[in-house]
Design a protein around this motif. Structure first.
Motif, short mmCIF file in Angstrom:
data_model
loop_
_atom_site.label_atom_id
_atom_site.label_comp_id
_atom_site.label_asym_id
_atom_site.label_seq_id
_atom_site.Cartn_x
_atom_site.Cartn_y
_atom_site.Cartn_z
N ASP A 17 34.18 12.89 7.76
CA ASP A 17 34.41 12.21 6.61
C ASP A 17 33.45 10.68 6.69
N VAL A 44 29.76 11.44 6.26
CA VAL A 44 29.35 11.64 4.90
C VAL A 44 29.53 10.44 4.29
N ARG A 45 30.35 9.55 4.53
CA ARG A 45 30.47 8.17 3.75
C ARG A 45 29.33 7.31 4.23
N LEU A 52 26.42 8.28 5.21
CA LEU A 52 25.22 8.74 4.33
C LEU A 52 25.22 8.35 3.03
N ILE A 53 26.24 8.50 2.32
CA ILE A 53 26.25 7.89 0.99
C ILE A 53 25.76 6.50 0.76
N TYR A 54 26.44 5.65 1.78
CA TYR A 54 26.13 4.11 1.95
C TYR A 54 24.52 3.99 2.04
N CYS A 100 22.04 6.04 1.68
CA CYS A 100 21.14 6.29 0.03
C CYS A 100 21.39 5.19 -0.94
N ALA A 101 22.58 4.69 -1.23
CA ALA A 101 22.90 3.61 -2.10
C ALA A 101 21.81 2.20 -1.69
N PHE A 159 19.36 2.44 -0.08
CA PHE A 159 17.69 2.79 -0.04
C PHE A 159 17.25 2.24 -1.39
N SER A 160 17.87 2.53 -2.47
CA SER A 160 17.45 2.22 -3.74
C SER A 160 17.21 0.52 -3.92
N VAL A 161 18.42 -0.11 -3.31
CA VAL A 161 18.02 -1.64 -3.26
C VAL A 161 16.95 -1.95 -2.31
N LEU A 170 14.40 -0.46 -1.38
CA LEU A 170 13.08 -0.10 -2.23
C LEU A 170 12.57 -1.12 -3.06
#
Lengths: 301, 287
Positions: B10, B13-14, B16-18, B20-21, B23-25, B27
């Motif tokens: 868990d 996974v958590r 990885l999610i953080y 990815c989120a 990453f956008s910022v 970028l």
């Protein structure tokens, strides 16, 4: 009283015409793409054009094979989806399931702004940042391979990375709203049965939002297939097999880079390239309709 | 033991999610910082107010700014009434049936067509068939078709939020349908219509593929009033087109980054502005 009735009639007619314009536009575009795109198919031969792999439009004996161009478009789109979708879904999970209001606003706002950045800016940054990086890699990998044609970093891989980034906002926003639409009862039930939050997300919430996520993916495919300027700036300028370190041309970049000077049959072939792209886009539109319909039917059950 | 394995999984996974989120910022911030760092030194008064000229030794994008404004103006002047009209028909007049389904499907299809296809169509139809050639007019006509779905859909959303009691009230007081639409429905839906229009402007400013073969790449400033009147029928490259040419065939990267700064500022201002506007209207609506 009579004057009012006339005004009402006119108003009704005018707004009806406005609405019908969308239908005219779609029919007009389709008609033009077909009328302009088919002559070259006859002239060059359907088989030679679609399945030929030599593109020499200006040679004394010109060859107009666009199979590598089609392959590059499909491959580029496929790989961009493969990279972009997982990142997008994870980001959407963050926005819908984990983020507090403040952080959610920041990440969500960033995603929205990414969608608004013009594609030429993505292209420019790709040229200046990604291409030199790729050239570096290329020199390392092909150090002892004298047969490799150096591209200076303008290659398939650069195009894929730029495309993956460019489809993210679309996929993220559609996925986020479909995750948010999943009923809280499902989450509560899963948690009550002892699943952890992460298990709940991946075993319960994502499967429940499947059709919405699929819609996002299909929209992303359309976006990637149709993107022209950004990848024209980073993908190089030669028609090649879509291998990672090859310079490639896609359906869109082929039109962008050659329409300016092409004449005669060459120009007609470029219209055919446009027609092929249009056909792919129409298939995607059809898929979108199907996915949405399936989603609506599932939802009503 | 089993539990802790689950915990580790868990946790990963958590994480990885953080990631990815983040990453956008990262970028977005990276793009803004990079473009500003590379381009801000090119942007000065001369850059914004003159035209690039080898004789005078100036580098400037004034011509491109005028072209961009002109294309935005012509496109929006024609596209907004049509888009709003279309939405009014769909929401106020049409009864559910084949025609509505067809119009909505066409609008949907139109919004899925890539801009390069609009460019090809515009070049062939407005440019060659109707004889506008490479001109601001050809570019604008092409973009009208392109932004129409955006305006229609935003207006439709706005019309849907106007409560039916407004309609019933107006009709009950003896108003005609068109009078009601003009005096009650459109004003109530105005925030949504404006938001849609601003978003469409953003789309036009950032557009490039649809303009390359329609509006062309002219960069001269119009001379005097007559020049301004003639300008729509002459070739005119927008900021995006000039940036593309500067970065590719002309190899003038300083100019390209300078334009990138200008574009970025416009696009960010439009988006943040729309957000502020929506919030403002939301607050007012709740009062």
């Amino acid at each position: 009283m009579k004057r009012n009735a006339i005004i009402e009639k006119i108003a009704h007619a005018v707004v009806l015409i406005c609405a019908l314009l969308a239908i005219f536009a779609v029919c007009g575009i389709t008609l033009y793409m077909i009328i302009k795109g088919t002559p070259a198919l006859k002239e060059v031969g359907v088989f030679d054009l679609i399945f030929g792999n030599v593109w020499k439009p200006t040679a004394s004996e010109p060859m107009y094979g666009i199979s590598y161009i089609i392959l590059s478009s499909l491959m580029g789109t496929g790989l961009a989806i493969l990279i972009g979708v997982p990142i997008s879904v994870m980001t959407a999970v963050f926005l819908s399931e984990m983020a507090g209001k403040k952080i959610g606003n920041i990440v969500g706002g960033a995603v929205e702004l990414l969608a608004a950045i013009p594609s030429v800016i993505y292209g420019l940054i790709g040229m200046m940042v990604l291409n030199p990086l790729m050239f570096h890699l290329e020199k390392m990998i092909y150090e002892n391979d004298s047969s490799h044609q150096y591209t200076g970093g303008a290659n398939m891989l650069s195009a894929v990375i730029v495309l993956a980034i460019m489809i993210m906002p679309t996929v993220i926003s559609v996925t986020t709203s479909s995750l948010k639409a999943v009923s809280n009862d499902l989450r509560a039930a899963s948690l009550a049965l002892g699943a952890t939050k992460e298990q709940t997300i991946f075993k319960t919430v994502i499967p429940a939002a499947k059709s919405g996520i699929l819609t996002g993916v299909v929209l992303g495919i359309g976006r990637a297939l149709g993107e022209a300027m950004a990848i024209n700036m980073v993908a190089g300028g030669a028609v090649n097999l879509p291998l990672p370190f090859n310079s490639v041309r896609t359906l869109t970049t082929q039109i962008v880079s050659e329409m300016g000077y092409a004449g005669g049959l060459h120009r007609q072939v470029l219209f055919t390239v446009g027609l092929v792209l249009y056909a792919f886009i129409m298939i995607i539109n059809f898929l979108l309709l199907k996915v949405r319909k399936a989603g609506a039917e599932n939802g009503s059950k | 033991m089993v539990l802790s394995k689950r915990r580790i999984k868990d946790g990963i996974v958590r994480g990885l999610i953080y990631l990815c989120a983040a990453f956008s910022v990262t970028l977005l911030v990276g793009i803004i910082v990079y473009v500003l760092a590379k381009g801000i030194s090119s942007v000065n008064w001369e850059f914004l107010t003159t035209v690039s000229s080898a004789i005078k030794g100036t580098v400037g994008i004034a011509g491109n700014i005028v072209n961009t404004l002109m294309i935005v103006l012509i496109t929006m002047l024609i596209a907004t009434p049509i888009g709003v009209g279309s939405a009014i028909y769909l929401n106020e007049y049409a009864k559910p049936g084949k025609i509505v389904t067809l119009i909505e499907y066409a609008t949907e299809t139109l919004s899925g067509i890539p801009s390069i296809i609009f460019g090809l169509f515009g070049m062939m139809f407005f440019g060659e068939k109707l004889g506008f050639g490479y001109s601001i007019m050809t570019g604008s006509l092409t973009l009208i078709v392109m932004v129409l779905p955006l305006i229609t859909r935003n207006t439709q959303e706005a019309l849907k939020t106007v409560p039916d009691s407004y309609r019933n009230g107006a009709i009950g007081l003896g108003s005609g349908k068109w009078y009601m639409i003009r005096k009650i429905i459109i004003p109530s839906a105005m925030p949504g219509i404006i938001t849609g229009a601003i978003l469409a402007i953003g789309r036009i400013v950032g557009e490039s593929a649809a303009l390359l073969f329609t509006a062309g790449s002219g960069k001269l400033l119009p001379r005097g009033l007559m020049g301004l009147m003639d300008k729509p029928f002459q070739s005119g490259g927008t900021l995006t087109i000039q940036m593309y040419l500067s970065a590719t065939s002309e190899g003038e990267f300083d100019t390209a980054f300078g334009i990138a700064v200008v574009l970025l500022v416009i696009v960010l201002a439009i988006n943040l502005g729309t957000k502020a506007l929506t919030k403002h209207f939301d607050v007012r609506g709740k009062e």
